[in-house]
Structures are given as C-alpha cells and as structure tokens.
Design a protein around this motif. Sequence first.
Motif, mmCIF file in Angstrom:
data_model
loop_
_atom_site.group_PDB
_atom_site.id
_atom_site.type_symbol
_atom_site.label_atom_id
_atom_site.label_comp_id
_atom_site.label_asym_id
_atom_site.label_seq_id
_atom_site.Cartn_x
_atom_site.Cartn_y
_atom_site.Cartn_z
ATOM 1 N N ALA A 88 0.834 -1.208 0.000
ATOM 2 C CA ALA A 88 0.000 0.000 0.000
ATOM 3 C C ALA A 88 0.867 1.257 0.000
ATOM 4 C CB ALA A 88 -0.921 -0.013 1.219
ATOM 5 N N THR A 92 1.237 3.759 -3.209
ATOM 6 C CA THR A 92 0.846 5.162 -3.087
ATOM 7 C C THR A 92 1.986 6.106 -3.450
ATOM 8 O OG1 THR A 92 -0.741 4.630 -1.333
ATOM 9 C CG2 THR A 92 -0.011 6.924 -1.487
ATOM 10 N N LYS A 114 -3.215 3.708 2.216
ATOM 11 C CA LYS A 114 -4.414 3.097 2.775
ATOM 12 C C LYS A 114 -4.073 2.149 3.915
ATOM 13 C CE LYS A 114 -8.513 0.430 1.476
ATOM 14 N NZ LYS A 114 -9.223 -0.265 0.363
ATOM 15 N N GLY A 115 -4.736 2.333 5.047
ATOM 16 C CA GLY A 115 -4.559 1.438 6.189
ATOM 17 C C GLY A 115 -3.400 1.781 7.096
#
Length: 228
Positions: A88, A92, A114-115
């Motif tokens: 992730a 990104t 994300k996360g």
Amino acid sequence: MIGRIAGRIEYKGDDHVLIDVRGVGYIVYCSDRVLATLPAPGEAAALYTDLLVREDLLQLFGFPTLVEKEWHRLLTSVQGIGAKASLAILGTLGPDGVSRAIALGDVNAIKAAKGIGPKTAQRVVIELKDKAPAVMAMGTGTVTLPDDVPDDVPDEVIEGAPAPARKPAPRKPAPSASAQAEALSALGNLGYAPADAAGAVAQAAQDAPEAGLNDLIRAALKLLAPKT
C-alpha cells in the motif's frame, strides 16, 4: 529463495499476476501501481520477487526494480507493517516517494497510504530513516525483457543469477533516480553524513523533479550549507 521471475503473463487479477515460466505458473502479488505498468496477458514480463514463507503460506511479491524490492524488505521489518501494508505504501508513493518521505521524515506522506495510521507511519520514519541513504544509493536497476520471449525462455529465478542482455523495455524508471543516487555518492565523498546527505538530496529532488545531476548536487549543497 526465488528472487526473479521472467516469462509470459497468463492473467492479471486485482492484486496479483500469474506469470508462466516454461509451463510453471507463478502467482505474484503486486501493488496497484506495479500492476498498472505490467503488459497485457500474453506478453513478456519480468519482476524481482520477495518470497514470504510461513508455516501455512508461501507468497511471492513482485517489484520492477531492486530499489522497490529493498524498500519492501525494510518496510516489512517494521512492527505493524506486513506485506499488504508495504504494498500500500509503495503503491501510493512509489520507491522514490518512499525514499524522499523517509529521508525527510515526512510522516504525512507515509500516512497517506491506505490502512496506515499516524503511529505506524511515525514508526516507519523513525526506524528506517538511517537506512534511506543506502537504498537511495542503489539507483534504479529495472528488470527488462524483449518484446517477444521464446517458448524455451530460461526460468532464471535464482537471485543473483546473471541475466542475458535484453532490449530496453518501454517502461522507464523515474528520470531523477540515477541522479539522486550519484548526488548522494558525491556528497558522501565530500564528507557529509549519509542521513544529512539523503535528506538534502531528497528535498532538492522534490523541489526540482527534473533536475540533472549537477543541479541536484548544487541544490543539495545549498541546503546543507550552515545557516547564518
């Protein structure tokens, strides 16, 4: 250790790709960004890979450059960062973005993945900041393949095995990656501490993404100059 996969893409899923290597299909998990750059099914592809081994699980994760693979290895060494979270972050920011974010201590950039929460992002920056210079100095190292791979393409999947000469692929690394690596080396030769040099180079590259080597070194030196 499976360190490299080269063959034909059979299909692309939401988070993985199946690559056929001489009749053996390897499922390789990749970030969204990497999947988007891979060619269509039936075409040739090559990826550096990292093998996750658990008691009940074997998973391959794929990366177009050794720099990205190394960041994955380092990211997953941080508590709270598993393979999914690492992909992730890399998906990104990309490897250059991760290098800049960690060298500059930019927690918000890591947190954008994300996360990834603020505490985890801060832990990533703190634990990996001293390791950023070594990874940035690796440059690019993109895997390339010819447009057409014969049916008997060798399954050279052992890391470190010599690869045959291949035509450049149409996908190109970020234009400033090699310049950043050389600038970092030059500043190191001038006696600057690796962490300080990495931060200055990352900031200079962020301020002027298209800067060449000489301009990058000049800008970094200005950032490193004592403030009066």
